[in-house]
Motif scaffolding. Structure first.
Motif, mmCIF file in Angstrom:
data_model
loop_
_atom_site.group_PDB
_atom_site.id
_atom_site.type_symbol
_atom_site.label_atom_id
_atom_site.label_comp_id
_atom_site.label_asym_id
_atom_site.label_seq_id
_atom_site.Cartn_x
_atom_site.Cartn_y
_atom_site.Cartn_z
ATOM 1 N N ALA A 39 3.333 3.517 12.265
ATOM 2 C CA ALA A 39 3.085 3.276 13.692
ATOM 3 C C ALA A 39 3.627 4.434 14.529
ATOM 4 N N TRP A 42 0.798 -1.222 0.000
ATOM 5 C CA TRP A 42 0.000 0.000 0.000
ATOM 6 C C TRP A 42 0.831 1.274 0.000
ATOM 7 N N GLU A 50 -9.826 5.183 10.899
ATOM 8 C CA GLU A 50 -9.377 5.100 9.501
ATOM 9 C C GLU A 50 -10.519 5.629 8.630
ATOM 10 N N ILE A 90 -2.963 6.904 6.986
ATOM 11 C CA ILE A 90 -1.682 6.302 6.601
ATOM 12 C C ILE A 90 -1.842 5.475 5.323
ATOM 13 N N ALA A 91 -2.944 4.735 5.218
ATOM 14 C CA ALA A 91 -3.175 3.901 4.030
ATOM 15 C C ALA A 91 -3.996 4.624 2.963
ATOM 16 N N LYS A 103 3.022 5.793 4.414
ATOM 17 C CA LYS A 103 2.873 4.948 3.221
ATOM 18 C C LYS A 103 3.067 5.729 1.918
ATOM 19 N N ASP A 155 -6.527 8.565 10.839
ATOM 20 C CA ASP A 155 -5.380 7.753 10.411
ATOM 21 C C ASP A 155 -5.526 7.507 8.904
ATOM 22 N N TYR A 196 -7.106 -0.861 12.512
ATOM 23 C CA TYR A 196 -5.661 -1.128 12.453
ATOM 24 C C TYR A 196 -4.928 0.203 12.453
ATOM 25 N N HIS A 197 -4.044 0.397 13.440
ATOM 26 C CA HIS A 197 -3.307 1.657 13.504
ATOM 27 C C HIS A 197 -1.816 1.443 13.693
ATOM 28 N N GLY A 198 -1.343 0.217 13.465
ATOM 29 C CA GLY A 198 0.076 -0.083 13.605
ATOM 30 C C GLY A 198 0.326 -1.028 14.757
#
Ligand SMILES: *Cc1c(COP(=O)(O)O)cnc(C)c1O
Length: 438
Positions: free
Chosen positions: A115, A57, A219, A255-256, A286, A253, A147-149
């Protein structure tokens, strides 16, 4: 022993691979990658694999992308790294300014991976309330299946049993709210109605516990590791209203999902004009460097920043990582943002996304919950086969395709540079791999 076999044996002896039961490699050989080009990876014997998961990702514009590569090379001739405490440099300043303009969140704190961004946001939120004299606000809430790390703080707000349960005695208590994952809606209930129902449950919890709550971490739009669980944006609007009313921070979050992945530059934009209307903090990593170098950042508001600005040292945010704001990574991030400025990336992605959806709608496979947000497409395979994900992964590799199903969810999260040939291969190889694994 061929050169390849020798490399694989050496890797198994010396490298402890991530997210892997190493014994499974008795059955599943490692894939030794020699080079990448666009959406493709090539192994040491020249076999091509379409990278349908953007190398976990991170990749946005393909491997060996000339603009990002040249930006890193140019930066390498100037300055590879300098510590960011007491020092600064143009790449980190220019990147922070651009991210502030894109999100409306004007203060950028850097880390090296996703993370660490989660850790920074959690610590900053807690410390903000403490600096304001509300030291009782110490708790965090997240969504079911979030999911956050996987560092201990990030894991405490993560809700994926295989990653979390073993370490339960080590981690902070947090509470998980019902996920608005549309697959969980009741028969006949719309995605929106279900999201509203989940927001009502959030409200009940926050109303009862807000005095001890620091933040909700979420997320936006897609819960990736949950198996690309997608939900209606009204949940984000409602969550924001509720948290605002009860003085609880919202940590987005992304991140993805940041950098165009869900069809808008940031996923929060599907719920409001700008990220800052939804979130007090946004975590990015990411795709931020186009998948070239590790970098993460937490962006936040003036209000948060001002709460740390003080004569007392310990009221400041004393957190640090050695490679914070690395100039090479920042230059890769600037080149990545430049690619969004140079052309209508999101518009072009929309065309590709439509083609991908049309192709999967024609699949003759036992599947349900076909869903899509921008350049993430997913469906759940109906099968009782044990270890479907592993079997499908192996079948896809044989087809020259890098696919990593999560449970029974098969998903695509490809680089944004798919051409007609790559799309054709993706569609056909995926169908064949799934069919072989049922
Ligand atoms: C990948 C991911 C993380 C963790 O990032 P790492 O760089 O792997 O530490 C955190 N949150 C989300 C939503 C992610 O997808």
């Amino acid at each position: 022993m061929s050169g390849n076999q020798d490399l694989l044996q050496r890797s198994l002896r010396s490298v402890w691979h991530p997210c892997t039961q190493m014994k499974h490699h008795e059955q599943f050989p490692l894939v030794p990658i020699a080079r990448g080009e666009g959406a493709w990876l090539y192994d040491t014997e020249g076999k091509a694999y379409l990278d349908a998961v953007s190398s976990w990702w991170v990749n946005l514009f393909g491997h060996n992308q000339p603009d990002i590569k040249n930006a890193i090379k140019a930066q390498l001739d100037q300055l590879e790294h300098v510590m960011l405490a007491g020092f600064t440099h143009l790449p980190v300043v220019a990147l922070s300014e651009k991210l502030a303009a894109l999100t409306g969140l004007g203060h950028a704190f850097y880390g090296s991976d996703g993370a660490s961004a989660t850790e920074i946001a959690l610590k900053m939120s807690f410390h903000y309330w403490r600096n304001l004299g509300q030291a009782n606000k110490t708790k965090f809430i997240s969504l079911q299946n979030s999911y956050h790390g996987e560092t201990l703080g990030a894991l405490s707000v993560t809700d994926v049993a295989v990653f979390k349960d073993t370490y339960a005695p080590l981690i902070l208590q947090s509470s998980q709210m019902p996920s608005p994952d549309s697959r969980l809606a009741e028969a006949g209930e719309s995605e929106e109605a279900f999201a509203i129902r989940c927001a009502a449950a959030l409200e009940t919890y926050v109303a009862a516990h807000h005095e001890t709550l620091a933040a909700l971490i979420i997320e936006p739009m897609v819960q990736g590791a949950a198996g690309m669980a997608m939900y209606h944006p009204i949940y984000l609007q409602r969550a924001r209203e509720i948290c605002h009313r009860y003085q609880v921070h919202v940590i987005a979050d992304e991140i993805a999902v940041g950098f165009g992945r869900t069809g808008t530059m940031f996923a929060c934009e599907q719920a409001a004009g700008q990220v800052s209307e939804i979130a007090d903090f946004i975590c990015l990593s990411k795709g931020i460097t186009g998948g070239y170098l590790p970098l993460s950042v937490v962006l936040t508001t003036d209000a948060v920043y001002q709460a740390f600005y003080h004569d007392h040292t310990v009221k400041g945010f004393l957190h640090s990582h050695s490679y914070t704001g690395n100039p090479l990574a920042c230059s890769a991030a600037l080149a990545t943002l430049q690619l969004f400025e140079n052309s209508d990336v999101l518009g072009a992605n929309q065309q590709v996304a439509q083609q991908l959806m049309a192709a999967v709608q024609g699949y003759d496979l036992p599947m349900q919950h076909l869903r899509q947000r921008g350049m993430i497409l997913a469906f759940d395979v109906i099968t009782t086969k044990p270890h479907f994900a592993r079997a499908c992964y192996a079948a896809a590799l044989k087809q020259g395709l890098l696919l990593r199903p999560i449970g029974n969810t098969v998903y695509w999260m490809p680089p944004y540079c798919l051409d007609a040939q790559a799309i054709e291969h993706l569609v056909h190889a995926t169908r064949a791999a799934v069919a072989e694994s049922l």
